[in-house]
Write a protein that holds these residues in place. Structure first.
Motif, short mmCIF file in Angstrom:
data_model
loop_
_atom_site.label_atom_id
_atom_site.label_comp_id
_atom_site.label_asym_id
_atom_site.label_seq_id
_atom_site.Cartn_x
_atom_site.Cartn_y
_atom_site.Cartn_z
N ILE A 94 0.85 -1.18 0.00
CA ILE A 94 0.00 0.00 0.00
C ILE A 94 0.89 1.23 0.00
O ILE A 94 2.05 1.17 0.40
N PHE A 95 0.34 2.34 -0.46
CA PHE A 95 1.05 3.61 -0.47
C PHE A 95 0.27 4.59 0.38
O PHE A 95 -0.95 4.65 0.30
N LEU A 96 0.97 5.34 1.19
CA LEU A 96 0.34 6.37 1.99
C LEU A 96 0.59 7.70 1.29
O LEU A 96 1.73 8.12 1.10
N CYS A 97 -0.49 8.32 0.85
CA CYS A 97 -0.40 9.57 0.11
C CYS A 97 -0.89 10.73 0.97
O CYS A 97 -1.63 10.53 1.93
N GLU A 98 -0.53 11.93 0.60
CA GLU A 98 -0.88 13.13 1.37
C GLU A 98 -2.38 13.41 1.34
O GLU A 98 -2.94 13.84 2.33
N GLY A 99 -3.04 13.20 0.23
CA GLY A 99 -4.45 13.57 0.14
C GLY A 99 -5.23 12.64 -0.79
O GLY A 99 -4.67 11.74 -1.41
N GLU A 100 -6.53 12.91 -0.88
CA GLU A 100 -7.39 12.07 -1.70
C GLU A 100 -7.01 12.11 -3.17
O GLU A 100 -6.92 11.07 -3.82
N THR A 101 -6.76 13.31 -3.69
CA THR A 101 -6.45 13.39 -5.12
C THR A 101 -5.09 12.77 -5.42
O THR A 101 -4.90 12.20 -6.49
N ASP A 102 -4.15 12.84 -4.49
CA ASP A 102 -2.86 12.15 -4.68
C ASP A 102 -3.08 10.64 -4.73
O ASP A 102 -2.48 9.94 -5.56
N THR A 103 -3.93 10.13 -3.86
CA THR A 103 -4.26 8.71 -3.84
C THR A 103 -4.91 8.30 -5.15
O THR A 103 -4.56 7.28 -5.75
N MET A 104 -5.86 9.11 -5.60
CA MET A 104 -6.57 8.80 -6.84
C MET A 104 -5.63 8.84 -8.04
O MET A 104 -5.71 8.00 -8.94
#
Length: 97
Positions: free
Chosen positions: A79-89
């Protein structure tokens, strides 16, 4: 009800960030009656105002503790931990499911 003009503007906003309409739909992102773009978090949603234009502001449901975004991928090997929702998307858009 939110009109197609607003929906088109929101999809263009995501597209400018490199996120396809298919990815937006895959994540279950939707536009609320008050115009907020809602990012699903399990049984609740985080509302983001100011998309596609305007000042950014965020709202959580009162009395509900926030949880991680995109928990459906939590059972995967990596899994990757991203800063925000749009980064995750955007990362999901680039890597695929």
């Amino acid at each position: 009800m939110i009109g197609t003009e607003m929906a088109d503007a929101v999809l263009k906003w995501f597209a400018a960030k490199g996120i396809s309409g298919e990815t937006v739909e895959d994540f279950g992102v939707y536009i609320a009656d008050d115009g907020a773009v809602c990012f699903p978090y399990g049984d609740m949603a985080k509302k983001r105002y100011g998309i596609p234009s305007g000042e950014r502001s965020f709202r959580w449901s009162r009395g509900v503790d926030p949880v991680l975004f995109n928990l459906r991928d939590a059972g995967k090997k990596r899994i990757f931990l991203c800063e925000g929702e749009t980064d995750t998307m955007r990362l999901r858009h680039e890597l695929g499911d």
